[in-house]
Design a protein around this motif. Structure first.
Motif, PDB file in Angstrom:
ATOM      1  N   SER A   1      39.485  23.967  36.044  1.00  0.00           N
ATOM      2  CA  SER A   1      39.116  24.514  37.353  1.00  0.00           C
ATOM      3  C   SER A   1      39.739  25.896  37.536  1.00  0.00           C
ATOM      4  N   LYS A   2      40.929  26.086  36.995  1.00  0.00           N
ATOM      5  CA  LYS A   2      41.565  27.411  37.093  1.00  0.00           C
ATOM      6  C   LYS A   2      40.800  28.417  36.220  1.00  0.00           C
ATOM      7  N   ILE A   3      40.383  27.947  35.035  1.00  0.00           N
ATOM      8  CA  ILE A   3      39.690  28.855  34.114  1.00  0.00           C
ATOM      9  C   ILE A   3      38.348  29.288  34.718  1.00  0.00           C
ATOM     10  N   ILE A   4      37.655  28.347  35.365  1.00  0.00           N
ATOM     11  CA  ILE A   4      36.368  28.694  35.994  1.00  0.00           C
ATOM     12  C   ILE A   4      36.603  29.734  37.094  1.00  0.00           C
ATOM     13  N   ALA A   5      37.649  29.522  37.912  1.00  0.00           N
ATOM     14  CA  ALA A   5      37.950  30.479  38.992  1.00  0.00           C
ATOM     15  C   ALA A   5      38.247  31.856  38.408  1.00  0.00           C
ATOM     16  N   ALA A   6      38.972  31.864  37.277  1.00  0.00           N
ATOM     17  CA  ALA A   6      39.329  33.145  36.666  1.00  0.00           C
ATOM     18  C   ALA A   6      38.099  33.831  36.074  1.00  0.00           C
ATOM     19  N   ASN A   7      37.233  33.042  35.433  1.00  0.00           N
ATOM     20  CA  ASN A   7      36.055  33.650  34.817  1.00  0.00           C
ATOM     21  C   ASN A   7      35.128  34.273  35.853  1.00  0.00           C
ATOM     22  N   ALA A   8      35.075  33.658  37.030  1.00  0.00           N
ATOM     23  CA  ALA A   8      34.227  34.211  38.089  1.00  0.00           C
ATOM     24  C   ALA A   8      34.696  35.624  38.426  1.00  0.00           C
ATOM     25  N   ARG A   9      35.990  35.851  38.353  1.00  0.00           N
ATOM     26  CA  ARG A   9      36.516  37.189  38.639  1.00  0.00           C
ATOM     27  C   ARG A   9      36.204  38.163  37.519  1.00  0.00           C
ATOM     28  N   GLU A  10      36.260  37.624  36.259  1.00  0.00           N
ATOM     29  CA  GLU A  10      36.104  38.525  35.110  1.00  0.00           C
ATOM     30  C   GLU A  10      34.717  39.149  35.012  1.00  0.00           C
ATOM     31  N   ASP A  11      33.699  38.464  35.607  1.00  0.00           N
ATOM     32  CA  ASP A  11      32.350  38.999  35.530  1.00  0.00           C
ATOM     33  C   ASP A  11      32.191  40.282  36.328  1.00  0.00           C
ATOM     34  N   LEU A  12      33.173  40.605  37.164  1.00  0.00           N
ATOM     35  CA  LEU A  12      33.050  41.783  38.017  1.00  0.00           C
ATOM     36  C   LEU A  12      33.441  43.046  37.256  1.00  0.00           C
ATOM     37  N   GLY A  13      32.962  44.223  37.764  1.00  0.00           N
ATOM     38  CA  GLY A  13      33.238  45.496  37.079  1.00  0.00           C
ATOM     39  C   GLY A  13      34.692  45.930  37.208  1.00  0.00           C
ATOM     40  N   PRO A  14      35.085  46.989  36.463  1.00  0.00           N
ATOM     41  CA  PRO A  14      36.490  47.406  36.439  1.00  0.00           C
ATOM     42  C   PRO A  14      37.012  47.933  37.782  1.00  0.00           C
ATOM     43  N   LEU A  15      36.126  48.511  38.592  1.00  0.00           N
ATOM     44  CA  LEU A  15      36.590  49.073  39.865  1.00  0.00           C
ATOM     45  C   LEU A  15      36.418  48.104  41.031  1.00  0.00           C
ATOM     46  N   GLN A  16      36.019  46.863  40.697  1.00  0.00           N
ATOM     47  CA  GLN A  16      35.738  45.904  41.764  1.00  0.00           C
ATOM     48  C   GLN A  16      36.959  45.686  42.671  1.00  0.00           C
ATOM     49  N   ALA A  17      38.143  45.617  42.051  1.00  0.00           N
ATOM     50  CA  ALA A  17      39.349  45.340  42.847  1.00  0.00           C
ATOM     51  C   ALA A  17      39.551  46.434  43.887  1.00  0.00           C
ATOM     52  N   LEU A  18      39.272  47.689  43.474  1.00  0.00           N
ATOM     53  CA  LEU A  18      39.429  48.817  44.387  1.00  0.00           C
ATOM     54  C   LEU A  18      38.368  48.743  45.498  1.00  0.00           C
ATOM     55  N   GLU A  19      37.144  48.451  45.058  1.00  0.00           N
ATOM     56  CA  GLU A  19      36.052  48.370  46.029  1.00  0.00           C
ATOM     57  C   GLU A  19      36.318  47.290  47.073  1.00  0.00           C
ATOM     58  N   ASP A  20      36.936  46.199  46.611  1.00  0.00           N
ATOM     59  CA  ASP A  20      37.184  45.067  47.512  1.00  0.00           C
ATOM     60  C   ASP A  20      38.174  45.386  48.626  1.00  0.00           C
ATOM     61  N   ILE A  21      38.944  46.459  48.453  1.00  0.00           N
ATOM     62  CA  ILE A  21      39.944  46.776  49.487  1.00  0.00           C
ATOM     63  C   ILE A  21      39.263  47.212  50.786  1.00  0.00           C
ATOM     64  N   VAL A  22      38.062  47.822  50.653  1.00  0.00           N
ATOM     65  CA  VAL A  22      37.389  48.332  51.853  1.00  0.00           C
ATOM     66  C   VAL A  22      36.474  47.247  52.430  1.00  0.00           C
ATOM     67  N   PRO A  23      36.764  46.774  53.640  1.00  0.00           N
ATOM     68  CA  PRO A  23      35.918  45.721  54.226  1.00  0.00           C
ATOM     69  C   PRO A  23      34.644  46.313  54.810  1.00  0.00           C
ATOM     70  N   ASP A  24      33.572  45.521  54.876  1.00  0.00           N
ATOM     71  CA  ASP A  24      32.391  46.047  55.561  1.00  0.00           C
ATOM     72  C   ASP A  24      32.281  45.451  56.958  1.00  0.00           C
ATOM     73  N   ASN A  25      33.177  44.513  57.243  1.00  0.00           N
ATOM     74  CA  ASN A  25      33.149  43.931  58.580  1.00  0.00           C
ATOM     75  C   ASN A  25      34.552  43.417  58.882  1.00  0.00           C
ATOM     76  N   ILE A  26      35.191  44.012  59.868  1.00  0.00           N
ATOM     77  CA  ILE A  26      36.599  43.667  60.097  1.00  0.00           C
ATOM     78  C   ILE A  26      36.744  42.240  60.611  1.00  0.00           C
ATOM     79  N   PHE A  27      35.741  41.741  61.322  1.00  0.00           N
ATOM     80  CA  PHE A  27      35.859  40.368  61.827  1.00  0.00           C
ATOM     81  C   PHE A  27      35.731  39.371  60.676  1.00  0.00           C
ATOM     82  N   LYS A  28      34.829  39.708  59.754  1.00  0.00           N
ATOM     83  CA  LYS A  28      34.687  38.834  58.584  1.00  0.00           C
ATOM     84  C   LYS A  28      35.978  38.878  57.757  1.00  0.00           C
TER      85      LYS A  28
END
Ligand code: ASP
Length: 436
Positions: free
Chosen positions: A127-154
């Protein structure tokens, strides 16, 4: 009569929780009784701490940053914070590597034990490996992109999105600084006062801390796996704990050299937050208490703590990075792999990044460990090897994560002239008064 200090009361609560569970598990109904009637109180305690984490970050950061009144002060403090956090994390991973190479815990696992551990824990590890693999499919700048929210309430509706809330709060406070003072005043007053209210809530929750940790520890003991498993992994656990203890020494040294404060005083003042980190396994849940201890008892100005600590709880995880280094090398050793020097240096970089990416919640460090294993070519199946002892080690590494944040906030506070004497207000007395 003078009441016992808060950290002692929390410790007594923890001790009684363990003893209670050990007695109850001798009865057939004991485990179920603890799960049905004791554990919910522990959960309520953790939930109430988590409940105020996001409002606290919003109110404290907006208040703290807007108090600075000057953007250049913010960038100076921001730069120092990030650099000091990175340095302590690299020290932690390096310490972990030195310890695990010296003790070589993987050599103590024979083939049969290895096979048994892997078979028993395969599903949980997957279950940990599946959770980790879901993250790995994302691009290299995804972590940076994720810092900016598109909805503050969400963003604010999920405790896993703390970085997004931090981004919004700093952005909002910057705009507030740039406004003419009289225009921003109502908003500023509102957040200053909100901050006070939330600190009061922390205060009230802490009254329940000794009972909360009693319930948490009782449930943990009642649900823990057999002792035989712990024995097989004792050398590995010992390596992680040795590294973590050495890291406490590093913080004490840093505090004494850079802030000229007595390191033992530092540890005694931060201890209630450490005990909560141990009981909850979550830096995020502990954050409200860490902030209160560092501000009220250690004397770092709120301007600094409200900025440095929420960021630290999200990105600075020295205990986690140290554990990831030890775990990776341990698994390699158990599989009979030799890791060369270059690979181990690479582990310093990947474990640093993996710890930054780990969420401040129980078990998150193990998900990110998958990335470190992948980098070094170590079999992911090895996660099953360390699964049985992960929870107790998570408790220990969370203590270090929180201690590191507090130590760095003192160093940053000192460097910008914002480390004074704690206010005369004595919170331990305050709790006692409320209880009487
Ligand atoms: N539980 C840790 C924390 O909240 C993260 C981890 O190492 O799993 O700091």
């Amino acid at each position: 009569m003078k009441k016992i200090a808060l950290h002692w009361r929390i410790l007594i609560g923890m001790g009684l929780g363990v003893v209670f569970a050990l007695i109850m598990t001798n009865f057939d109904f004991g485990k179920e009784f603890i799960q049905d009637w004791i554990k919910p109180f522990g959960k309520m305690f953790i939930k109430s701490l988590k409940l105020i984490a996001i409002p606290l970050i919003l109110a404290a950061l907006i208040k703290g940053v807007s108090d600075l009144k000057d953007i250049s002060k913010l960038s100076k403090m921001g730069g120092r914070t990030i650099i000091t956090y990175l340095i302590t994390t690299v020290i932690a991973v390096s310490l972990g590597l030195i310890v695990v190479n010296t003790i070589a815990p993987g050599k103590f696992i024979d083939d049969n034990t290895r096979q048994e551990l892997i078979t028993n824990n395969q599903d949980a590890a997957n279950s940990k490996i599946i959770a980790a693999n879901a993250r790995e499919d994302l691009g290299p700048l995804q972590a940076l992109e994720d810092i900016v929210p598109d909805n503050i309430f969400k963003a604010s509706s999920d405790n896993g999105n703390m970085l997004q809330v931090i981004f919004f709060a700093v952005f909002f406070a910057l705009a507030l600084i740039l406004l003419p003072e009289e225009k921003g005043k109502p908003v500023k007053d509102f957040f200053d006062s909100l901050n006070e209210v939330i600190l009061k809530m922390v205060d009230l929750i802490m009254l329940a801390a000794p009972y909360g940790v009693f319930a948490l520890l009782a449930a943990l003991i009642a649900e823990s796996p057999s002792l035989a498993l712990f024995k097989a992994l004792s050398m590995y656990a010992l390596s992680v704990v040795t590294g973590l203890v050495l890291m406490v020494g590093v913080y004490m040294l840093i505090v004494s050299v850079f802030t000229k404060k007595n390191p033992f005083w530092f540890i005694s003042k931060i201890s209630p937050a450490q005990l909560l980190a141990f009981s909850t396994s979550s830096s995020a849940a502990t954050l409200p208490v860490t902030m209160e201890r560092v501000t009220e008892h250690i004397g770092v100005d709120e301007e600094v703590t409200s900025f440095v600590l929420p960021i630290g709880a999200t990105i600075n995880m020295d205990g986690t990075s140290l554990y990831q280094a030890v775990a990776a090398v341990f698994i390699a050793q158990a599989f009979g792999m030799e890791l060369d020097f270059a690979t181990q240096v690479g582990i310093i970089a990947t474990a640093t990044l993996a710890s930054i990416g780990s969420a401040a919640v129980p078990g998150a460090g193990m998900v990110m460990l998958v990335g470190v294993l992948g980098y070094a070519g170590i079999p992911e199946a090895g996660l099953a090897l360390i699964f049985a002892v992960d929870r107790p080690l998570d408790m220990c590494r969370t203590v270090i994560n929180v201690t590191g944040d507090a130590a760095v906030s003192m160093v940053v506070g000192k460097s910008v002239g914002k480390l004074g004497d704690p206010e005369v207000k004595n919170w331990d007395d305050h709790y006692n008064k409320e209880e009487n």
